[in-house]
Every structure is written in structure tokens, then in C-alpha cells.
Design a protein around this motif. Structure first.
Motif, PDB file in Angstrom:
ATOM      1  N   LEU A  56     -27.926  28.358 -27.084  1.00 26.96           N
ATOM      2  CA  LEU A  56     -29.096  27.403 -26.619  1.00 26.96           C
ATOM      3  C   LEU A  56     -28.536  26.430 -26.025  1.00 26.96           C
ATOM      4  N   TRP A  57     -26.861  25.741 -26.486  1.00 25.59           N
ATOM      5  CA  TRP A  57     -25.739  24.940 -25.238  1.00 25.59           C
ATOM      6  C   TRP A  57     -25.886  25.586 -23.965  1.00 25.59           C
ATOM      7  N   LEU A  58     -26.468  26.625 -24.168  1.00 21.68           N
ATOM      8  CA  LEU A  58     -26.122  26.453 -21.926  1.00 21.68           C
ATOM      9  C   LEU A  58     -26.802  25.836 -21.215  1.00 21.68           C
ATOM     10  N   PRO A  59     -28.184  25.518 -21.449  1.00 21.42           N
ATOM     11  CA  PRO A  59     -28.436  24.209 -20.152  1.00 21.42           C
ATOM     12  C   PRO A  59     -27.050  23.095 -19.840  1.00 21.42           C
ATOM     13  N   VAL A  60     -27.169  22.414 -21.391  1.00 19.19           N
ATOM     14  CA  VAL A  60     -26.207  21.433 -21.723  1.00 19.19           C
ATOM     15  C   VAL A  60     -24.827  21.434 -20.738  1.00 19.19           C
ATOM     16  N   LEU A  61     -24.355  23.152 -20.106  1.00 25.00           N
ATOM     17  CA  LEU A  61     -23.237  23.115 -19.640  1.00 25.00           C
ATOM     18  C   LEU A  61     -23.991  23.740 -17.624  1.00 25.00           C
ATOM     19  N   VAL A  62     -25.298  24.180 -17.559  1.00 27.43           N
ATOM     20  CA  VAL A  62     -24.972  24.558 -16.594  1.00 27.43           C
ATOM     21  C   VAL A  62     -25.795  23.364 -15.649  1.00 27.43           C
ATOM     22  N   ILE A  63     -26.336  22.415 -16.355  1.00 27.29           N
ATOM     23  CA  ILE A  63     -26.779  21.171 -14.963  1.00 27.29           C
ATOM     24  C   ILE A  63     -25.493  20.325 -14.622  1.00 27.29           C
ATOM     25  N   PRO A  64     -24.669  20.026 -15.169  1.00 27.25           N
ATOM     26  CA  PRO A  64     -23.445  18.797 -14.859  1.00 27.25           C
ATOM     27  C   PRO A  64     -22.464  20.339 -14.091  1.00 27.25           C
ATOM     28  N   GLN A  65     -22.245  21.712 -14.321  1.00 25.57           N
ATOM     29  CA  GLN A  65     -22.255  22.516 -13.332  1.00 25.57           C
ATOM     30  C   GLN A  65     -22.407  22.846 -12.100  1.00 25.57           C
ATOM     31  N   LEU A  66     -23.986  23.193 -12.085  1.00 24.80           N
ATOM     32  CA  LEU A  66     -24.788  22.776 -10.974  1.00 24.80           C
ATOM     33  C   LEU A  66     -24.291  21.311 -10.191  1.00 24.80           C
ATOM     34  N   LEU A  67     -24.549  20.684 -10.943  1.00 25.13           N
ATOM     35  CA  LEU A  67     -24.211  18.838  -9.870  1.00 25.13           C
ATOM     36  C   LEU A  67     -22.996  18.848  -9.347  1.00 25.13           C
ATOM     37  N   PHE A  68     -21.829  19.226 -10.551  1.00 19.89           N
ATOM     38  CA  PHE A  68     -20.316  19.639  -9.534  1.00 19.89           C
ATOM     39  C   PHE A  68     -20.545  20.291  -8.132  1.00 19.89           C
ATOM     40  N   THR A  69     -20.874  21.288  -8.528  1.00 24.58           N
ATOM     41  CA  THR A  69     -21.145  22.371  -7.678  1.00 24.58           C
ATOM     42  C   THR A  69     -21.894  22.074  -6.260  1.00 24.58           C
ATOM     43  N   LEU A  70     -23.178  21.045  -7.139  1.00 23.45           N
ATOM     44  CA  LEU A  70     -23.443  20.746  -5.379  1.00 23.45           C
ATOM     45  C   LEU A  70     -22.613  19.306  -4.506  1.00 23.45           C
ATOM     46  N   GLY A  71     -21.596  19.242  -5.411  1.00 28.50           N
ATOM     47  CA  GLY A  71     -20.784  17.775  -4.819  1.00 28.50           C
ATOM     48  C   GLY A  71     -20.289  18.683  -3.961  1.00 28.50           C
ATOM     49  N   VAL A  72     -19.419  19.549  -3.901  1.00 29.52           N
ATOM     50  CA  VAL A  72     -18.225  19.270  -3.126  1.00 29.52           C
ATOM     51  C   VAL A  72     -19.027  20.185  -2.104  1.00 29.52           C
ATOM     52  N   TYR A  73     -18.800  19.494  -0.367  1.00 30.89           N
ATOM     53  CA  TYR A  73     -18.924  19.714   0.180  1.00 30.89           C
ATOM     54  C   TYR A  73     -17.431  18.870   1.191  1.00 30.89           C
ATOM     55  N   VAL A  74     -16.611  19.112   2.101  1.00 29.40           N
ATOM     56  CA  VAL A  74     -15.724  18.755   2.830  1.00 29.40           C
ATOM     57  C   VAL A  74     -15.666  19.995   4.487  1.00 29.40           C
ATOM     58  N   ARG A  75     -15.846  19.818   5.534  1.00 30.41           N
ATOM     59  CA  ARG A  75     -16.175  20.945   6.295  1.00 30.41           C
ATOM     60  C   ARG A  75     -14.501  20.615   6.982  1.00 30.41           C
ATOM     61  N   ASP A  76     -13.693  20.199   6.848  1.00 31.11           N
ATOM     62  CA  ASP A  76     -12.530  20.828   6.644  1.00 31.11           C
ATOM     63  C   ASP A  76     -11.607  21.303   5.303  1.00 31.11           C
ATOM     64  N   LEU A  77     -11.944  21.659   4.529  1.00 36.14           N
ATOM     65  CA  LEU A  77     -11.460  22.177   3.361  1.00 36.14           C
ATOM     66  C   LEU A  77     -11.649  23.418   3.577  1.00 36.14           C
ATOM     67  N   GLY A  78     -12.672  23.990   4.887  1.00 40.22           N
ATOM     68  CA  GLY A  78     -12.660  25.650   5.180  1.00 40.22           C
ATOM     69  C   GLY A  78     -11.105  26.551   5.547  1.00 40.22           C
ATOM     70  N   GLN A  79     -10.089  25.538   6.151  1.00 39.75           N
ATOM     71  CA  GLN A  79      -9.154  26.159   6.718  1.00 39.75           C
ATOM     72  C   GLN A  79      -8.132  26.918   5.655  1.00 39.75           C
ATOM     73  N   VAL A  80      -8.305  25.480   4.064  1.00 38.39           N
ATOM     74  CA  VAL A  80      -7.514  26.414   3.366  1.00 38.39           C
ATOM     75  C   VAL A  80      -8.212  26.261   1.998  1.00 38.39           C
ATOM     76  N   ASN A  81      -9.996  27.103   2.567  1.00 36.91           N
ATOM     77  CA  ASN A  81     -10.833  26.905   1.037  1.00 36.91           C
ATOM     78  C   ASN A  81     -10.368  28.366  -0.121  1.00 36.91           C
ATOM     79  N   GLY A  82      -9.501  28.977   0.907  1.00 34.14           N
ATOM     80  CA  GLY A  82      -8.726  30.789   0.005  1.00 34.14           C
ATOM     81  C   GLY A  82      -7.904  30.679  -1.049  1.00 34.14           C
ATOM     82  N   PHE A  83      -7.149  29.820   0.020  1.00 32.53           N
ATOM     83  CA  PHE A  83      -5.988  29.026  -0.999  1.00 32.53           C
ATOM     84  C   PHE A  83      -6.117  27.990  -2.390  1.00 32.53           C
ATOM     85  N   LEU A  84      -7.132  26.976  -1.998  1.00 29.41           N
ATOM     86  CA  LEU A  84      -7.117  26.068  -3.151  1.00 29.41           C
ATOM     87  C   LEU A  84      -8.131  26.585  -3.714  1.00 29.41           C
TER      88      LEU A  84
END
Length: 238
Positions: free
Chosen positions: A129-157
Motif C-alpha cells: 500500500l506504500w506503492l503510491p509513495v514511491l511512484v509519485i516521486p518516480q514520475l516527478l523525477f522522470t519528468l524532470g529529465v529532458y536534455v536534447r543533447d543527451l540523445g547522442q550518449v543516452n544509450g551509454f548513460l
């Protein structure tokens, strides 16, 4: 848009929607074979082979959703270039669409994991039942990851990030000297927390979770600000 994104990936293929389940399943089977059978990796809390499968799958749940969205994030504007050049459209929803589509993949993986948990341990603990407490910050963190230049090294990173996160091996395998740094990895915190609520039957560690919530919210706000700043130039560079 999420439904169109998920269904459109496999439209016309023989398996259709079934690939949404099959892709994460094949990935999990591959890593299980390499780490669980070939290398014989075991987790101290449950040294059996079934225990390795459960701990490994619990660690893969947040990684699947994060890596899918993060892997596509640098190209999301190019994928929807018509939305930029031909429509008046809230472009801020495009990264949200990616994150939600990644969450759909996690839901299917979670269903597979729940079946394995029922077969191996006879039930799902109430601590889930604690799962929502984990999913919400997980979604917020994922939403914050956007840098166009990372496309060149994204697979490696992403590959490096995966192996620096204790998904396929126990935390105890990491060098003690590196733990103060590696434990700050948000995926490290999420993987540990998923295992806590699904397998160890207790809530996630509070001292880690509040830091994750704070860092995720801050990164989401900064990511939105960065996206908004770049948005006015999207049409010029496509």
C-alpha cells in the motif's frame, strides 16, 4: 495520446499489444539468465534462485518505467514535429505522455511480478500500500529529465546508470567507499524501497524517501522551466 503511443508502437505487428508484455518479459529473462544462472548472483535476504528472481524483478519495476521515458525524452519533440510546426498545442504535455506510457509498461511488469510473488510466497504483503509513495516521486523525477543533447550518449548513460544501480546484484556487493555517492542515486533509493514494500514487508526508509521527494520535485520544476525556456525555439531547429 498515451493509448495511441502504446498501441501505435506495435500496430501492424503479429503480436500487437502482446509486445507490451513480451518486451519487458524478454528483458527480465535475459538479465536473469546472465546474473542468476551464469554468474550465480544471490541476494542475502533470500539466497534461493526464486529469491533472486523476486529481488531482481522488484528492482526492475521502477527501472523499466524510468529508462523507457528517459531513453525517448531527447527525441520527443522530433517525434511530434507536426505538433510544433502545424498546431497550437501545449507541448509540455509531450514529456508527460512519455512518462505515462512508461508507467503503462511498469503496470504490465507489475502484473507479471505479482503472479510470481503469489506463486513463490502465497500472497502480496499489506506493505504494498506504500506503492503510491514511491511512484509519485518516480514520475516527478522522470519528468524532470529532458536534455536534447543527451540523445547522442543516452544509450551509454542509461547502461551505465543501470549497472551502477543494484538491480541485478545485492547492495552489499558495492564497494563500501563508493556507497556515500552511489546511495544518492534516485534509482538506488527506488529499487531499495520497492524491495522493502514487496519483499521485506516494511515501509520504505523515511530518511531516504523525503530526500527523494524533495529532489524529484525540484528536478521536475527545473526541468519544466528549462523546457519552457527552450520551447519558443523548437520550430526553428526542427
Amino acid at each position: 495520446m498515451v493509448a495511441r503511443d502504446v498501441l501505435g508502437r506495435y500496430r501492424g505487428s503479429f503480436g500487437g499489444m502482446f509486445w507490451t508484455v513480451l518486451n519487458p518479459l524478454l528483458l527480465m529473462v535475459t538479465y536473469f539468465f546472465v546474473f542468476g544462472i551464469v554468474l550465480g548472483t544471490r541476494f542475502g535476504n533470500d539466497p534461493s534462485r526464486a529469491g533472486f528472481v523476486l529481488y531482481f524483478l522488484a528492482g526492475m519495476l521502477p527501472w523499466l518505467a524510468f529508462s523507457e521515458a528517459a531513453g525517448r525524452a531527447p527525441f520527443v519533440i522530433l517525434e511530434h514535429r507536426n505538433f510544433v510546426t502545424k498546431l497550437i498545442f501545449p507541448l509540455e504535455t509531450l514529456p508527460v505522455n512519455l512518462v505515462a506510457a512508461g508507467l503503462v509498461t511498469e503496470v504490465f511488469a507489475l502484473a507479471i511480478f505479482a503472479i510470481g510473488l503469489l506463486a513463490a510466497r502465497g500472497g502480496v504483503p499489506l506493505s504494498v500500500l506504500w506503492l503510491p509513495v514511491l511512484v509519485i516521486p518516480q514520475l516527478l523525477f522522470t519528468l524532470g529529465v529532458y536534455v536534447r543533447d543527451l540523445g547522442q550518449v543516452n544509450g551509454f548513460l542509461l547502461t551505465l546508470w543501470f549497472f551502477l544501480t543494484p538491480i541485478c546484484y545485492p547492495v552489499e556487493s558495492l564497494p563500501a567507499a563508493a556507497m556515500p555517492v552511489l546511495s544518492k542515486n534516485p534509482l538506488f533509493v527506488l529499487v531499495t524501497a520497492y524491495r522493502a514494500i514487496f519483499l521485506e514487508r516494511h515501509p520504505p526508509a523515511f530518511h531516504s524517501m523525503w530526500k527523494l521527494w524533495l529532489a524529484s520535485a525540484l528536478l521536475c520544476l527545473l526541468g519544466h522551466a528549462w523546457f519552457y525556456k527552450l520551447k519558443k525555439n523548437f520550430a526553428d531547429v526542427i
